[in-house]
Write a protein that holds these residues in place. Structure first.
Motif, PDB file in Angstrom:
ATOM      1  N   GLY A 142       0.812  -1.208   0.000  1.00 29.26           N
ATOM      2  CA  GLY A 142       0.000   0.000   0.000  1.00 29.26           C
ATOM      3  C   GLY A 142       0.846   1.259   0.000  1.00 29.26           C
ATOM      4  O   GLY A 142       1.920   1.312  -0.599  1.00 29.26           O
ATOM      5  N   ASP A 143       0.365   2.272   0.736  1.00 30.89           N
ATOM      6  CA  ASP A 143       1.012   3.584   0.759  1.00 30.89           C
ATOM      7  C   ASP A 143       1.740   3.803   2.086  1.00 30.89           C
ATOM      8  O   ASP A 143       2.065   2.846   2.792  1.00 30.89           O
ATOM      9  N   PRO A 192       0.747   2.622  -3.882  1.00 32.21           N
ATOM     10  CA  PRO A 192      -0.291   3.462  -3.271  1.00 32.21           C
ATOM     11  C   PRO A 192      -1.679   3.300  -3.881  1.00 32.21           C
ATOM     12  O   PRO A 192      -2.680   3.558  -3.215  1.00 32.21           O
ATOM     13  N   PHE A 193      -1.742   2.851  -5.158  1.00 31.54           N
ATOM     14  CA  PHE A 193      -3.036   2.648  -5.805  1.00 31.54           C
ATOM     15  C   PHE A 193      -3.351   1.161  -6.008  1.00 31.54           C
ATOM     16  O   PHE A 193      -4.360   0.827  -6.604  1.00 31.54           O
ATOM     17  N   ILE A 194      -2.478   0.286  -5.566  1.00 29.71           N
ATOM     18  CA  ILE A 194      -2.506  -1.161  -5.813  1.00 29.71           C
ATOM     19  C   ILE A 194      -2.258  -1.443  -7.302  1.00 29.71           C
ATOM     20  O   ILE A 194      -1.334  -2.167  -7.656  1.00 29.71           O
ATOM     21  N   SER A 234      -5.344   0.602   0.358  1.00 27.36           N
ATOM     22  CA  SER A 234      -5.244   1.689  -0.622  1.00 27.36           C
ATOM     23  C   SER A 234      -6.428   2.623  -0.436  1.00 27.36           C
ATOM     24  O   SER A 234      -7.576   2.218  -0.615  1.00 27.36           O
ATOM     25  N   TRP A 237      -4.293   8.053  -1.312  1.00 34.78           N
ATOM     26  CA  TRP A 237      -3.853   8.647  -2.564  1.00 34.78           C
ATOM     27  C   TRP A 237      -5.007   8.840  -3.549  1.00 34.78           C
ATOM     28  O   TRP A 237      -4.922   9.680  -4.445  1.00 34.78           O
ATOM     29  N   TRP A 238      -6.040   8.073  -3.406  1.00 40.89           N
ATOM     30  CA  TRP A 238      -7.200   8.225  -4.274  1.00 40.89           C
ATOM     31  C   TRP A 238      -7.987   9.492  -3.954  1.00 40.89           C
ATOM     32  O   TRP A 238      -8.660  10.049  -4.825  1.00 40.89           O
ATOM     33  N   TYR A 263     -11.800   3.940  -8.576  1.00 38.18           N
ATOM     34  CA  TYR A 263     -11.446   3.051  -7.467  1.00 38.18           C
ATOM     35  C   TYR A 263     -12.086   1.673  -7.670  1.00 38.18           C
ATOM     36  O   TYR A 263     -11.444   0.634  -7.454  1.00 38.18           O
TER      37      TYR A 263
END
Length: 413
Positions: A142-143, A192-194, A234, A237-238, A263
């Motif tokens: 992840g982030d 961070p976004f997978i 995640s 960041w989205w 997403y």
């Protein structure tokens, strides 16, 4: 003759003492093996072959029943058993999470225990976790929120491993902690976004220019294949803006979409990858729910106009702020229900919503650099109300993860 008799008497006494000591030691060893309270000096004095075969001792206190909803409960002050480690005792904490090292004057945020409604979390036993991880890999994906949980898990485990028997390595996109005598690793993978994005470089990235490749996960997925336990997260960041640039099918076909739509597509790509690459008989997959922000103090303190800075106590009573999204939670629920393999959903959002007091605030970093004195004096602008201090809230997330790992391990025995 007298000398011979004396010598024989001494031999007889010495033999008797050896028999007594041997019998006592045998009884003590037998008692030790039956005890759940295993000591680290006993463990490391045993032959390596025996250590590798030692089973996990689980009691009724280690069980969380299916009716136990660990996400519902309250925070209880507990300054006797918490924190389970300190900044000084863990050399693997980053500057981003080391709040007291960065000047935070209080440690109240470290001394709250999560008490679920109607049940108890098992007490975290690092030796049991190491037994579970023996010969295996546990990877957090992840982030930077997920990196904080990774650091927390490493700190919760590393103190029982002697110097020279553990290592920490940073390579592109990854950080790896190894417990060498167990042939076990705890790892972090930056995604961070997978799905793939232009922000997948571990250090050279920016949240401002987000471009996400919603149908592409192959590059990261190569590093996840064969990992025994995968923990995904995640969210942050989205949510930087309501719109996000994305490509689907062709990297040249770039369009702007609502974050919630993008997403869902990203998680569908992730779900397809899981179904094609995960062996449910040998691998376990977990998905962490969102970690909330506390940016607007008026949400828990009507009439105020601040943020998480200078907060020292959890929110009491029912609370759900704008730092979490019901829509995103629903998307996750939908995707997990449609999956053909089991993924354990770890819902840490509600419990974390109460913890306005536990963020790094002005005692962390900004773009990898500690805040200046002038920046700390302006918390309205510079307080970080997204990341968490360690020790702190992510330790509880790991206690919940540990409970599931222990439960699943026992099921495999």
């Amino acid at each position: 003759m007298r000398r011979r008799t004396t010598v024989q008497s001494l031999i007889t006494v010495a033999t008797a003492l050896l028999l007594i000591v041997g019998t006592a030691r045998s009884l003590l060893d037998n008692f030790t093996l039956k005890s759940n309270d295993r000591q680290i000096f006993q463990f490391y004095s045993e032959p390596e072959v025996y250590r590798q075969r030692r089973p996990v001792f689980a009691s009724s206190k280690d069980q969380i029943g299916e009716s136990c909803n660990v996400s519902g409960g309250k925070w209880i002050w507990d300054n006797k058993t918490y924190p389970v480690y300190t900044e000084e005792s863990c050399p693997y904490l980053s500057n981003q999470t080391s709040c007291q090292r960065n000047g935070r004057p209080d440690s109240f945020h470290q001394k709250w225990r999560w008490q679920p409604d109607g049940c108890n979390l098992p007490w975290f036993d690092p030796l049991k976790l190491l037994d579970i991880l023996s010969g295996k890999r546990l990877m957090f994906i992840g982030d930077s929120i997920q990196r904080g949980q990774f650091e927390s898990m490493v700190c919760m485990v590393q103190s029982v491993i002697p110097e020279g028997k553990k290592s920490f390595q940073t390579i592109p996109t990854m950080e790896i902690f190894k417990a060498e005598e167990y042939n076990a690793s705890i790892e972090f993978y930056w995604a961070p976004f997978i799905v793939e994005s232009i922000s997948d470089h571990a250090t050279n990235h920016t949240v401002l220019k987000r471009l996400v490749y919603l149908d592409s996960i192959t590059n990261q997925g190569k590093s996840w294949q064969g990992v025994d336990m995968l923990v995904f997260e995640s969210y942050a960041w989205w949510m930087y803006h309501k719109k996000i640039n994305k490509s689907y099918g062709s990297s040249d076909d770039i369009k702007e979409y609502n974050v919630t739509t993008a997403y869902r597509w990203a998680l569908e790509t992730w779900a397809n990858w899981l179904e094609s690459n995960i062996n449910p008989l040998t691998q376990k997959v977990y998905f962490m729910s969102m970690s909330p922000k506390h940016l607007r103090s008026w949400e828990w303190k009507p009439g105020s106009n601040e943020n998480c800075f200078n907060e020292s106590y959890p929110i009491q009573g029912s609370y759900w702020g704008t730092g979490s999204s019901f829509t995103i939670m629903k998307i996750i629920q939908d995707i997990l229900q449609e999956l053909k393999i089991d993924v354990t959903f770890l819902n840490i959002t509600q419990m974390s919503e109460y913890r306005k007091d536990a963020h790094t605030s002005v005692y962390g970093e900004r773009r990898g650099i500690p805040l200046t004195k002038e920046q700390r004096a302006d918390p309205k602008k510079f307080a970080d109300c997204m990341h968490w201090c360690l020790p702190g809230v992510p330790d509880t997330w790991n206690e919940i993860l540990y409970a599931h790992l222990l439960q699943n391990h026992r099921n495999f025995l």
